[in-house]
Structures are given as structure tokens and as C-alpha cells.
Scaffold this motif. Structure first.
Motif, short mmCIF file in Angstrom:
data_model
loop_
_atom_site.label_atom_id
_atom_site.label_comp_id
_atom_site.label_asym_id
_atom_site.label_seq_id
_atom_site.Cartn_x
_atom_site.Cartn_y
_atom_site.Cartn_z
N ILE A 185 0.86 -1.18 0.00
CA ILE A 185 0.00 0.00 0.00
C ILE A 185 0.89 1.23 0.00
CG2 ILE A 185 -1.88 1.22 1.14
CD1 ILE A 185 -2.63 -1.58 0.20
N GLY A 186 0.74 2.09 -1.00
CA GLY A 186 1.50 3.32 -1.07
C GLY A 186 0.78 4.45 -0.35
N LEU A 187 1.50 5.15 0.54
CA LEU A 187 0.92 6.25 1.31
C LEU A 187 1.57 7.55 0.85
CD1 LEU A 187 1.10 4.59 4.85
CD2 LEU A 187 -0.77 4.46 3.19
N THR A 188 0.80 8.43 0.26
CA THR A 188 1.36 9.68 -0.24
C THR A 188 1.76 10.58 0.93
OG1 THR A 188 -0.77 10.82 -0.37
CG2 THR A 188 -0.08 9.53 -2.29
N SER A 189 2.80 11.36 0.72
CA SER A 189 3.26 12.34 1.71
C SER A 189 3.83 13.54 0.98
CB SER A 189 4.33 11.71 2.62
OG SER A 189 5.49 11.36 1.88
N GLY A 190 4.12 14.59 1.74
CA GLY A 190 4.69 15.79 1.14
C GLY A 190 3.73 16.96 1.11
N LEU A 210 0.05 -6.63 8.28
CA LEU A 210 -0.63 -7.35 7.20
C LEU A 210 -0.31 -6.81 5.81
CD1 LEU A 210 -4.10 -7.67 8.93
CD2 LEU A 210 -2.30 -9.39 8.81
N TYR A 211 0.18 -5.59 5.73
CA TYR A 211 0.53 -4.99 4.44
C TYR A 211 1.93 -4.40 4.52
CZ TYR A 211 -4.50 -5.19 3.46
OH TYR A 211 -5.79 -5.61 3.27
N THR A 212 2.54 -4.26 3.37
CA THR A 212 3.78 -3.50 3.27
C THR A 212 3.40 -2.06 2.97
OG1 THR A 212 5.00 -5.42 2.45
CG2 THR A 212 5.96 -3.25 2.06
N LEU A 213 3.62 -1.17 3.93
CA LEU A 213 3.27 0.24 3.77
C LEU A 213 4.47 1.00 3.22
CD1 LEU A 213 1.30 0.80 7.12
CD2 LEU A 213 0.42 0.10 4.89
N GLN A 214 4.30 1.56 2.05
CA GLN A 214 5.41 2.23 1.34
C GLN A 214 5.12 3.73 1.22
OE1 GLN A 214 6.81 0.35 -2.32
NE2 GLN A 214 6.94 2.36 -3.29
N ASP A 215 6.07 4.54 1.65
CA ASP A 215 5.91 5.98 1.55
C ASP A 215 6.13 6.44 0.11
OD1 ASP A 215 5.75 8.74 2.73
OD2 ASP A 215 7.79 8.82 1.91
N ILE A 216 5.22 7.29 -0.36
CA ILE A 216 5.35 7.90 -1.69
C ILE A 216 5.47 9.40 -1.48
CG2 ILE A 216 4.29 8.22 -3.95
CD1 ILE A 216 2.71 5.67 -3.50
N SER A 217 6.69 9.89 -1.49
CA SER A 217 6.94 11.31 -1.25
C SER A 217 6.71 12.09 -2.54
CB SER A 217 8.36 11.51 -0.74
OG SER A 217 8.61 12.87 -0.49
N LEU A 220 7.47 13.37 -6.89
CA LEU A 220 8.51 12.35 -6.98
C LEU A 220 9.83 12.97 -7.41
CD1 LEU A 220 6.51 9.48 -8.72
CD2 LEU A 220 7.13 9.63 -6.31
N SER A 221 10.89 12.59 -6.68
CA SER A 221 12.21 13.10 -7.04
C SER A 221 12.76 12.37 -8.26
CB SER A 221 13.16 12.95 -5.86
OG SER A 221 13.23 11.59 -5.44
N ALA A 222 12.34 11.13 -8.44
CA ALA A 222 12.78 10.36 -9.61
C ALA A 222 11.62 10.24 -10.59
CB ALA A 222 13.24 8.97 -9.17
N THR A 223 11.94 9.83 -11.79
CA THR A 223 10.91 9.72 -12.84
C THR A 223 10.30 8.33 -12.89
OG1 THR A 223 12.64 9.13 -14.44
CG2 THR A 223 12.02 11.47 -14.24
N ALA A 224 10.76 7.41 -12.00
CA ALA A 224 10.22 6.05 -12.00
C ALA A 224 8.75 6.09 -11.58
CB ALA A 224 11.02 5.16 -11.06
N PRO A 225 7.88 5.32 -12.23
CA PRO A 225 6.46 5.33 -11.89
C PRO A 225 6.20 4.66 -10.53
CG PRO A 225 6.89 3.64 -13.51
CD PRO A 225 8.17 4.40 -13.35
N ILE A 226 5.07 4.96 -9.96
CA ILE A 226 4.67 4.32 -8.70
C ILE A 226 4.33 2.87 -8.98
CG2 ILE A 226 2.97 4.36 -6.84
CD1 ILE A 226 2.61 7.35 -7.35
N ASN A 227 4.86 1.97 -8.13
CA ASN A 227 4.64 0.54 -8.32
C ASN A 227 4.18 -0.08 -7.01
OD1 ASN A 227 4.56 -2.02 -9.40
ND2 ASN A 227 6.76 -2.38 -9.15
N VAL A 228 2.87 -0.02 -6.76
CA VAL A 228 2.27 -0.58 -5.56
C VAL A 228 0.96 -1.25 -5.95
CG1 VAL A 228 3.33 1.09 -3.96
CG2 VAL A 228 1.14 1.63 -5.06
N ASP A 229 0.33 -1.92 -4.98
CA ASP A 229 -0.96 -2.57 -5.25
C ASP A 229 -2.13 -1.60 -5.09
OD1 ASP A 229 -0.22 -5.45 -5.71
OD2 ASP A 229 0.69 -5.16 -3.75
N ALA A 230 -1.98 -0.61 -4.24
CA ALA A 230 -3.02 0.40 -4.05
C ALA A 230 -2.38 1.62 -3.42
CB ALA A 230 -4.16 -0.12 -3.17
N ILE A 231 -3.05 2.77 -3.52
CA ILE A 231 -2.53 4.04 -3.00
C ILE A 231 -3.57 4.63 -2.06
CG2 ILE A 231 -1.81 6.39 -3.61
CD1 ILE A 231 -0.89 5.32 -6.30
N MET A 232 -3.08 5.21 -0.97
CA MET A 232 -3.95 5.94 -0.04
C MET A 232 -3.52 7.40 0.01
SD MET A 232 -4.54 3.49 3.28
CE MET A 232 -5.63 4.68 4.06
#
Length: 537
Positions: A185-190, A210-217, A220-232
Motif C-alpha cells: 500500500i503506497g501512502l502519499t506524503s509531502g 498485514l501490508y507493506t506500507l510504502q511511503d510515496i513522497s 517524486l524526485s525520480a521519474t520512475a512510476p509508482i509501483n504498488v498494489d493500491a494508493i492511499m
């Protein structure tokens, strides 16, 4: 040959003894079969006290057995004295559903010293219980916990705090040990998002397990696309820039579901004031097909808060109903997100409606509605939301029910279609595959600074399970949070029910006595008429 009265009594006694023997044999057989065949009839709505389908599926697919050891101190005071019986019944359901892959045993409570030592070594936490008798006050220490073993892993439920949530606690721990592939699960921040995942709530702890919580700052500083199962996206306070919107928009175009929890007001809870707030997501959501309102909803069907006031140098805490936290019980329970939910308390929420001219290929499904006795607060840039300053609606004012949470599902077009791309060198993905989006007109249900209300954790759990396509956890938590809010009725109906209950309980024994007396009187009259001497003609 005539049968004497003594012989008749002897045969009747033999027949009675034989009948008692047959009944005793039947009872013995039922008890014996009960140890092998588990059967339970659940008549509650949505089978709240039975295992959910996802729990059954999880334990049925286990490759190795799960051993559960339960520690319950006997003779605990109410209401904890029934916890052991409930836990035993629920574990029997797990054993039956898993076809024996889930096994359990209850630790022997005696000798007490050995029981407490083993419970402490297992990682259980002792609980203090207060008992008030007729002539004494006693404080006891007891244990109510479970330890689960699977392969070389172990999980502990230190305290069974609430039997209504026991299934979720057990199933989530089994899922964690069973090497289930965690969804990310990607969690937006910033932009000042609410840091709910760092709080001390049980939801934060469970979701981290139960989930891998990934910060999405963002941006984005890089041009790589977001790669998660869902975004909050949870309660941004600063306005999103085009680069941040680009990152989420293109994630949607690649088929990544997003949950938007958006506040329209900045809350200063200590002063009970709100001010206008622009997250910058309004145009994006409008493009996808949903529009958030600009006014808070207040509802006569609402949650209760504790308010502390100083009077004469003394602090008094009183409970009062607070209309800015509607208690939502109009829920589309046929949708996976609403599955098992009875009611949800949503603080400082606004409306969520479809835009006029919904984009082709997009379907709008409202999930949550306020009650008919709900209204929209005045649209002011800076306003008080104090309990003593609730607006008083007029009879002819527009009122609810209002849609406050919904799912958009379908094929979306990019927000940047026909616009300048804010990130140079990037290729625009113009159309998405079929993708769901969840939108709720508040993020305060996840605010660690506010009280947690029943149903909030269950709603968020269902949202994450649905968007990430995690069927194992969908609907389990909400089954544990059983709320039955009373339906509002008119004042005359309340008076009729109140006095009918008081008078009815007093009159019922009298009426039953009169009915019984009348039946006996009729029976006497019948006997008298039957055996009365007939007149001689």
C-alpha cells in the motif's frame, strides 16, 4: 385374565425406566458426536458470530497445521467469565472449517503457580479484575490470551479484550504466519497528510503487520512510476502541485486503485473552529466523476463525545451528542467495502456526489449515506463547530440523506489529456484499464488526535482489502464490530412504547391470571354439565 392394579403399576414402572434409559442413551450419543461434529446455528444479521468465508478459505488452504494454546483463568468476574466459552466455540469452528488443520488446547488452570508461570513465559499479560461482593472488595489477577504456532513461527494475542473482534485477531495472525504474499500500500506524503500509520492505534499496528506500507513522497524526485498494489491519499493540508497530481493520475492510468480521504476544512480541535482548506484534488476528482461538497454535514443521528468544562475551579466531564460526527448506518452492505458494517462514525464529513454528465465507461456507486435528519452547515471560511453552536435548521431547509462516500469504477481518461505534461520527457498514458477508486469526504476517521469511533477501523480495513484485491482480510474486521443504532422515531411513538412497557409489564400477569381462571371456570362448568343428574321424566 384380568390384570390387577399392582401388575399395571409394575409394567408402567418398567416402561418408564426403559424410556428414561433410551433418553439417556440418546443424550450420551449426542454428546459423543458433539466432540467430533461441530454444529452451530447463527441467526444474527450477516452471521456476525460465525466464521467469515475468507477465514474458512484461509484455514482450509493451510499447508501445515496451526496449533493454538489458550490460557484462561477460571471463575473470572462478569462479563469476562463468558470469554472462555466463546473462545472455545470459535476455535471449534476453526477446527471444523480447516478439516483438522487448526488444533487447539486449553492450558490446565491448576496448579495455579504453574499456570501463571507458563502464561507469563508465553508472553501473555496479566489483567487486574475488581470484584465487589456483598461484604468485601477484592482485586484478582487473571489471564485471557492465546498463543498461535505455525511451522517455526509464533504469534501471541496477549489479551482477549473483546470477543466481537476475536475472529479478526485470530485470522490476521494466521495470515501473517502463513507466508501470505503481502500487498503493498503506497501512502502519499509531502502535502501535510495525516500520519495515521505512525499512531498507536490498533489499526496502524494491524495494517503494518498485514501490508507493506510504502511511503510515496510527492512530488517524486525520480521519474520512475509508482509501483504498488493500491494508493492511499489521507488528508493533505497543502495544495497539490501538477507534478504530484501527474504521479497519481498516471498510476490510475496503469490500473492502480486509489483511496482518497479528503478534508475540505482545516480543523482546530482545541478551539472547535474550522477554516477553509484546498487540497488541490477537487479538479482531479471532478474529472474522474465525483464532486466533494464545500460544506460540512451535521446530523441528528450522531456520535457522543466527552467534553471537559471548568466550573468554579472544578473540572467536569460530561458526555454529549455531537452532530458534526454523524453516525452512518445507511451503508451499501452488498458492496465488499460495506460488507459486515452496521454503523460508522465519520467526523467532519462532506458530501460526495457524481458530477453531472458522468464520464462514459465510469460507474458511480454510493456506499455511505447520512440520516434523513441531516443538514449542511453554513458555508463560511472561518466558523465555530463548538457543541453549543450547532446550527438550528428550519423545517423547510433542505436535508439529507446525503451521499458522503462512494466508489468510482470503470475506464478513466487521464486528467492531462490535451494538457501540457508537467514532467518533461514523460509519455502520457491516456486511458486506464478497469480500475476502482474510493472517495470519502473526510480523513478525520484516521486522525490520531481524535477519538476512534466504532466502525472506523473496519471501514478502512475493508477499503484496503478491496482496493488491493486481498480477499483474505475482506469483511473479517467489520464482522467484529457489531453496532445496532436505534432507529429514530417520533415523540408520540416513544411515549406509547414507554408507557406501554411500564403498564404492560404490570398488567400482563393479571391478564394471564384472569385467562387461566376463565379456562378453569369453563372446565368446571363442562364437568358439572356432563355429570349432573338428569331430570326424571
Amino acid at each position: 385374565m384380568a390384570i390387577t392394579l399392582q401388575e399395571r403399576k409394575r409394567k408402567l414402572a418398567v416402561t418408564s425406566l426403559a424410556g428414561l434409559g433410551v433418553i439417556a442413551l440418546i443424550v450420551l450419543l449426542i454428546n459423543t458426536l458433539g466432540n467430533w461434529v461441530f454444529f452451530r446455528l447463527d441467526l444474527t444479521r450477516q452471521h456476525a458470530y460465525s466464521l467469515s468465508a475468507s477465514s474458512k478459505k484461509l484455514v482450509r488452504e493451510l499447508s501445515d497445521p496451526v496449533i493454538i494454546k489458550a490460557y484462561f483463568t477460571p471463575d473470572l468476574p462478569p462479563p469476562y467469565n463468558v470469554y472462555e466459552r466463546y473462545a472455545r466455540d470459535l476455535l471449534a469452528e476453526y477446527r471444523s472449517a480447516s478439516r483438522g488443520k487448526v488444533r487447539f488446547e486449553f492450558a490446565l488452570p491448576s496448579p495455579a503457580a504453574d499456570f501463571e508461570r507458563k502464561a507469563g513465559e508465553a508472553g501473555l499479560i496479566p489483567v487486574q479484575f475488581e470484584e465487589v461482593g456483598s461484604d468485601q472488595f477484592q482485586v484478582r489477577r487473571g489471564y485471557m490470551g492465546l498463543v498461535l504456532f505455525h511451522r517455526d513461527k509464533a504469534e501471541t494475542l496477549p489479551i482477549v479484550k473483546d470477543v466481537q473482534q476475536l475472529e479478526y485477531d485470530i485470522t490476521s495472525r494466521i495470515a501473517k504466519m502463513a507466508a501470505r504474499n503481502k500487498k503493498t500500500i503506497g501512502l502519499t506524503s509531502g502535502h501535510g497528510e495525516i500520519p495515521w500509520q505512525t499512531g498507536q492505534s490498533k489499526l496502524a499496528a494491524d495494517m503494518g503487520d498485514l501490508y507493506t506500507l510504502q511511503d510515496i513522497s510527492l512530488p517524486l524526485s525520480a521519474t520512475a512510476p509508482i509501483n504498488v498494489d493500491a494508493i492511499m491519499v489521507v488528508g493533505p493540508k497543502q495544495k497539490w502541485d501538477d507534478k504530484s497530481i501527474w504521479a497519481v493520475d498516471q498510476a490510475v492510468m496503469r490500473g492502480i486503485p486509489v483511496a482518497f480521504f479528503v478534508d475540505i476544512k482545516n480543523l482546530m480541535i482545541n478551539q472547535f473552529y474550522v477554516s477553509s482548506q484546498d487540497s488541490g484534488l477537487g479538479d482531479l476528482l471532478n474529472h474522474y466523476g465525483i464532486q466533494l461538497g464545500d460544506r460540512l454535514v451535521y446530523d441528528a443521528q450522531c456520535e457522543t463525545i466527552n467534553l471537559t468544562q471548568n466550573m468554579g475551579g472544578f473540572a467536569f466531564t460530561s458526555a454529549m451528542r455531537y452532530p458534526y460526527i454523524p453516525q452512518i448506518d445507511r451503508i451499501m452492505t452488498t458492496h465488499p467495502i460495506g460488507r459486515g458494517l452496521d454503523a460508522v462514525g465519520l467526523p467532519f464529513v462532506t458530501t460526495a456526489d457524481p458530477v453531472q454528465g458522468l464520464p462514459p465507461g465510469v460507474h458511480f456507486s454510493p456506499l455511505l449515506y447520512t440520516s434523513p435528519k441531516s443538514w449542511l452547515s453554513p458555508n463560511q471560511p472561518y466558523a465555530s463547530v463548538a457543541p453549543n453552536n450547532i446550527p438550528q435548521p428550519h423545517p423547510n431547509d433542505p436535508h439529507g440523506p446525503y451521499s458522503i462516500g462512494a466508489v468510482l469504477e470503470g475506464t478513466f481518461t487521464s486528467y492531462f489529456q490535451g494538457k501540457a505534461i508537467p514532467v518533461p520527457g514523460q509519455n502520457l498514458i491516456g486511458t486506464s484499464p478497469k480500475t476502482p477508486l474510493f472517495v470519502l469526504g473526510t480523513a478525520r476517521l484516521l486522525d490520531p488526535g481524535l477519538p476512534q469511533f466504532p466502525g472506523d477501523d473496519a471501514l478502512v480495513s475493508n477499503v484496503l482489502a478491496y482496493l488491493s484485491k486481498d480477499e483474505t482480510l475482506s469483511g473479517i474486521r467489520s464482522k467484529g464490530e457489531i453496532i445496532r443504532p436505534l432507529k429514530p422515531v417520533s415523540a408520540p411513538v416513544r411515549e406509547i412504547v414507554k408507557y406501554g412497557t411500564v403498564l404492560g409489564s404490570a398488567m400482563l400477569p393479571v391478564l394471564l391470571g384472569l385467562w387461566h381462571w376463565k379456562r378453569r371456570q369453563n372446565w368446571r362448568d363442562l364437568i358439572t354439565a356432563t355429570f349432573a343428574p338428569k331430570p326424571i321424566s
